[in-house]
Design an enzyme around this catalytic site. Structure first.
Site, PDB file in Angstrom:
ATOM      1  N   SER A   1       0.828  -1.206   0.000  1.00  0.00           N
ATOM      2  CA  SER A   1       0.000   0.000   0.000  1.00  0.00           C
ATOM      3  C   SER A   1       0.866   1.261   0.000  1.00  0.00           C
ATOM      4  O   SER A   1       1.664   1.462  -0.893  1.00  0.00           O
ATOM      5  CB  SER A   1      -0.922  -0.066   1.215  1.00  0.00           C
ATOM      6  OG  SER A   1      -2.012   0.778   1.046  1.00  0.00           O
TER       7      SER A   1
ATOM      8  N   ASP B   1      -1.925   6.184  -4.199  1.00  0.00           N
ATOM      9  CA  ASP B   1      -0.833   5.487  -3.526  1.00  0.00           C
ATOM     10  C   ASP B   1      -0.422   4.329  -4.448  1.00  0.00           C
ATOM     11  O   ASP B   1      -1.041   4.110  -5.482  1.00  0.00           O
ATOM     12  CB  ASP B   1      -1.258   5.029  -2.128  1.00  0.00           C
ATOM     13  CG  ASP B   1      -2.352   3.986  -2.143  1.00  0.00           C
ATOM     14  OD1 ASP B   1      -3.038   3.886  -3.175  1.00  0.00           O
ATOM     15  OD2 ASP B   1      -2.536   3.277  -1.136  1.00  0.00           O
TER      16      ASP B   1
ATOM     17  N   ASP C   1      -0.838   1.159  -4.620  1.00  0.00           N
ATOM     18  CA  ASP C   1      -1.786   0.134  -5.041  1.00  0.00           C
ATOM     19  C   ASP C   1      -3.139   0.702  -5.455  1.00  0.00           C
ATOM     20  O   ASP C   1      -4.086  -0.040  -5.702  1.00  0.00           O
ATOM     21  CB  ASP C   1      -1.943  -0.959  -3.984  1.00  0.00           C
ATOM     22  CG  ASP C   1      -2.736  -0.510  -2.774  1.00  0.00           C
ATOM     23  OD1 ASP C   1      -2.622   0.676  -2.403  1.00  0.00           O
ATOM     24  OD2 ASP C   1      -3.461  -1.344  -2.194  1.00  0.00           O
TER      25      ASP C   1
ATOM     26  N   ASP D   1      -5.710   2.231  -4.191  1.00  0.00           N
ATOM     27  CA  ASP D   1      -7.002   2.242  -3.502  1.00  0.00           C
ATOM     28  C   ASP D   1      -7.301   3.615  -2.890  1.00  0.00           C
ATOM     29  O   ASP D   1      -8.445   3.955  -2.659  1.00  0.00           O
ATOM     30  CB  ASP D   1      -7.108   1.121  -2.459  1.00  0.00           C
ATOM     31  CG  ASP D   1      -6.022   1.171  -1.402  1.00  0.00           C
ATOM     32  OD1 ASP D   1      -5.073   1.972  -1.551  1.00  0.00           O
ATOM     33  OD2 ASP D   1      -6.110   0.402  -0.429  1.00  0.00           O
TER      34      ASP D   1
END
Lengths: 456, 452
Positions: free
Chosen positions: B101, B245, B247, B249
């Site tokens: 993340s 970010d 990833d 999300d």
């Protein structure tokens, strides 16, 4: 075959039935991590596998471990072991791995390791690898030094290029050859030879198969007789060849449909290679046929016999200069030749047999028929007691009129026959072999089996 | 005593650590074996963000999944929400995303999804970690071992189609917005420019959208890390700037004046947009700003508060059939009709749709939000001191309303303090909010002697 207690970690690598109690993902990761840690030279690691379904799982683990240790990986996909060994040299790689259990049944798998020359690790090197594996202290790299994976789908073509430098492919393609691929990697190579060089290989059991092979993938006379030999005549082929799954071994059927003993492959190739020189030595083990000594005698060659097992052969090879050696191999159809690197290579062995037919202008049945008959009897007895050393000592005393060798179990030689009794390195078995020039040594064999059964 | 350097964490949130000596392929493989055993074979989806350790760990995870008899679907590099949508839409048994993340590039982690494409909840995580420790994994035989199938195309299509169902794309397209994007060279690097350009007809000015390059900035998208995006917005006269970010999300937003919005305000704008059109309540975590309560109150809706963590918010959203939810401080927007996960794509679409329907700019929309002042902080703490710290705080402020469902939250009208221990790192997290700078400073001064 259940996986339980099938796992074997030794100098020849990692082997077992995949599943509970056998070969698992964590063994693969640890062993591949140990190999990456063991390798000293820089360069990528070459990877290939045979078609077993578990090979994909093992491949993932091997790639992860090698990359984590900072090694770039070149994956050749499903290829024969000799192609992997060839590619290691071609790409100046640090080493290589073969995923595949060769002549074992489909549920088995194994990891085999090669050094930067494309040859199996010596016993000393393999010992170091084992020590690293057991210590479990691996050289994992930080995030910015992790290796990457590259696919190399054309390795077979480069391998064929090199075969073409050694053998006259244009001349050999005149033969009509029937091949039982046993659902293994030889199918990929031979199909490509048909495409590229217009060979006339007719393939049976050529479907690449991961779960069930058409028959036991061993290169024995019994397996040749099963499907291959009966078909050679009907299709009018000049020769029939059977390969194991990773194509490092070969067995032969003649144009007349005769299934040839697996013991004959090495003497035939020695007969072909010794006159070509310069090597005069043939390295083999204590269990292979005495025909080899007779054939070597024709050409002023000499047979060096070492303990049974790949590792003893590899160590013996390193004791000589390459040009001293004509061939090395086993009675299983696994033969390596200096002309085509020192790797067991079934395809190269087949091409040597075809070259022999071409150069002599003889049919395969004529060549095979030209050798004096030797009869070999092989048996095995489950090993349950600790009495084998005592047994061997008493056998040695009993047969004191012969010449005894105790390098690996007990071998006794007489002028026209011999016996060999030893404990298997791979299974809890005592193996008994007797051979005689001419008729089978039935009485000796039966007596020996009885004696071993009584104590083993 | 200084806190130990803590480079690997195996716990209820899965496995996370610094790649190399700590997070090894063997650990990732064993965790995947536990996962494959837990889901009991079948199809498992695997995807990753753009970290350099991603492919290596993906091979290790695939090894573990195959060893337990699972079939693997390899999605390659994709945003986490896109992987989650794919799991749910294709009837897979579960999914694993290789991503740490917003953590720095030396970290990586395994995010675990169940058959619904949702983060493992507390019970599932507990069972999984037990399996991991027991090492009693399913062991497939040769004939039970499955295959790896690649599917690099369909997942983004599935995800985007779901998002577009909930906005009037035609109207957004007609406006031809100019939008700046900072993809942090992460998992959204290809998908976000394509989404904005092809589906929403925006003129896209993109930076850091090369998934083969390392993260060019601090991975967490915050006002203090998005200077380049703000400059790009000002230079190109963009209507808005979006940042992710690694990833993909989380969503951070920059207004047309080049000011990066507070993440809680982004959530508030999207909540407002959803409540404008749809019935239902709102769910946010305890650390999310009171601005959400004010917005919900305008629409006459209720706000439910949960412990921090996407799985906790999602659990409550399911229970109360919420229309929208999220986690303010970390830029997570959760809209169930698309999927019960943090989804930056829903956030972007809703915000652009809101600009169309109101005719307002991002700065004008933000100006319409109640103004709160927030402070976030963190501190290392010694094990065993947390309980007494919470008790001391509670005793010091007897007049405060309290919530102890995740650490301690002390609440007064118009201001609050929240102290909790992080789920992912061995640190204490502190958040405080009030109506003015002075009030926040005063709050922090009051607790200053208790919190290290």
């Amino acid at each position: 075959m259940r996986a339980e207690r099938s796992l074997r970690i030794s100098h020849v690598g990692l082997r077992g039935v995949v599943g509970a109690g056998g070969l698992t993902a964590s063994h693969v990761l640890d062993f591949a991590s140990a190999f990456a840690t063991f390798l000293q030279t820089s360069g990528p690691v070459i990877l290939g596998r045979d078609p077993r379904a578990s090979g994909v799982m093992i491949r993932e683990g091997v790639v992860a471990a090698l990359n984590a240790c900072g090694r770039d990986v070149v994956d050749l996909g499903v290829v024969s072991t000799p192609v992997i060994q060839h590619t290691i040299r071609r790409l100046d790689a640090a080493g290589g791995l073969s995923i595949g259990a060769s002549h074992n049944a489909a549920e088995w798998n194994a990891l085999k390791f090669f050094g930067s020359r494309g040859t199996y690790l010596s016993t000393a090197e393999a010992g170091e690898l084992l020590d690293i594996y057991h210590l479990k202290k691996f050289d994992f790299m930080e995030w910015d030094r992790i290796g990457s994976l590259k696919l190399e789908p054309s390795a077979i073509d480069s391998y064929l290029d090199e075969l073409g430098e050694v053998y006259d492919l244009a001349a050999l393609r005149r033969f009509k050859v029937l091949v039982d691929c046993c659902n293994g990697t030889s199918a990929l190579i031979l199909r490509r030879m048909n495409e590229r060089f217009d060979f006339g290989f007719i393939l049976i059991n050529a479907q690449i198969e991961g779960v069930s092979f058409a028959h036991e993938p061993s290169t024995t006379r019994r397996m040749v007789a099963l499907q291959l030999a009966p078909l050679v005549g009907p299709v009018g082929a000049d020769a029939g060849f059977l390969f194991d799954v990773d194509s490092d071994r070969v067995a032969i059927a003649t144009d007349e449909g005769q299934a040839v003993s697996e013991e004959l492959v090495l003497p035939m190739l020695a007969d072909y290679l010794l006159p070509r020189g310069p090597g005069k030595l043939v390295i083999t083990n204590l269990s292979s046929t005495a025909l080899l000594d007779e054939v070597a005698g024709w050409h002023g060659g000499k047979v060096v016999r070492v303990a049974v097992g790949r590792q003893a052969a590899i160590d013996a090879l390193s004791c000589y200069r390459p040009e001293q050696i004509a061939a090395a191999g086993e009675g299983t159809g696994a033969v390596m030749m200096p002309r085509f690197r020192f790797v067991y290579d079934g395809i190269a062995s087949m091409l040597a047999v075809l070259s022999m037919m071409l150069e002599r202008g003889a049919k395969l049945s004529q060549i095979v028929g030209g050798y004096p008959a030797y009869s070999i009897l092989k048996g095995e007895v489950p090993l349950v007691s600790q009495q084998v050393p005592a047994l061997l000592a008493s056998l040695q005393a009993q047969y004191s009129d012969g010449r005894a060798t105790v390098t690996d179990g007990l071998r006794i030689d007489w002028p026209d026959h011999w016996l060999h009794v030893r404990v298997s390195q791979t299974e809890p078995l005592v193996r008994i072999i007797c051979e005689q020039r001419g008729a089978p040594p039935v009485a000796l064999f039966d007596a020996l089996m009885e004696q071993v059964r009584s104590v083993a | 005593m200084p806190a130990r350097e803590h480079l690997l964490k195996i716990g209820v949130s899965g496995i996370r650590g610094v790649v190399g000596e700590f997070l090894t392929p063997a650990l990732a493989c064993a965790f995947a074996e536990a996962f494959g055993t837990y889901v009991g074979g079948g199809r498992v989806v695997v995807g990753r963000d753009t970290r350099s350790s991603g492919p290596m760990l993906q091979h290790a995870v695939q090894c573990g999944l195959l060893a337990t008899g699972c079939d693997v679907v390899d999605l390659g590099v994709l945003p986490t929400p896109t992987i989650q949508v794919y799991v749910a839409a294709t009837g897979a048994r579960g999914g694993i995303a290789l991503t740490a993340s917003h953590n720095p590039p030396e970290y990586n982690a395994l995010k675990l999804f169940n058959a619904q494409g949702l983060f493992f909840n507390n019970y599932e995580r507990g069972e999984l970690i037990d399996l991991y420790h027991q090492s009693a994994f399913r062991r497939a035989s040769n004939e039970e071992i499955g295959r790896i199938a690649e599917d690099y195309q369909r997942a983004p299509e599935m995800h985007i189609a779901r998002v577009l169902r909930h906005v009037d794309a035609g109207k957004i397209r007609a406006r031809r917005f100019r939008v700046a994007v900072d993809g942090v060279n992460g998992a959204s690097s290809l998908m976000t420019p394509r989404f904005l350009r092809d589906d929403l007809n925006c003129e896209v000015e993109a930076i850091s959208c090369d998934p083969t390059k390392p993260f060019p900035r601090v991975a967490e998208p915050r006002p203090d890390t998005l200077g380049e995006l703000a400059a790009l917005v000002r230079r190109t006269g963009a209507d808005a700037g979006f940042a992710h970010d690694p990833d993909g999300d989380r969503l951070a937003v920059c207004d047309e004046l080049g000011r990066v919005l507070d993440n809680d305000d982004v959530l508030a704008l999207v909540v407002d947009a959803a409540l404008e059109r749809l019935p239902g309540d709102v769910v946010v975590n305890l650390t999310t700003s009171s601005v959400i309560d004010d917005i919900a109150a305008r629409h006459g809706r209720r706000v439910w508060r949960t412990p921090v963590g996407e799985a906790n918010v999602v659990e409550t959203m399911r229970a109360v059939k919420a229309v929208i939810g999220g986690e303010g401080s970390n830029g997570g927007i959760i809209f169930p009709p698309v999927h019960l996960c943090r989804d930056s794509y829903t956030g972007m679409a809703f915000l652009l749709a809101r600009m169309v329907s109101t005719g307002k700019t991002v700065s004008e929309l933000t100006a319409g939000l109640p103004r709160y002042y927030r402070r976030l902080g963190q501190a290392a703490y010694e094990h065993g001191r947390l309980g007494s710290l919470m008790q001391a705080l509670e005793e010091r402020f007897p007049d405060a309303a309290t919530d102890r469902s995740d650490g301690l939250k002390l609440m007064w009208p118009g201001r609050w303090i929240h102290v909790r221990s992080s789920n992912t790192e061995p640190i204490l997290r502190l958040a405080a909010e009030a109506r003015s700078e002075e009030e926040v400073e005063a709050l922090l001064r009051q607790i200053g002697t208790e919190v290290p």
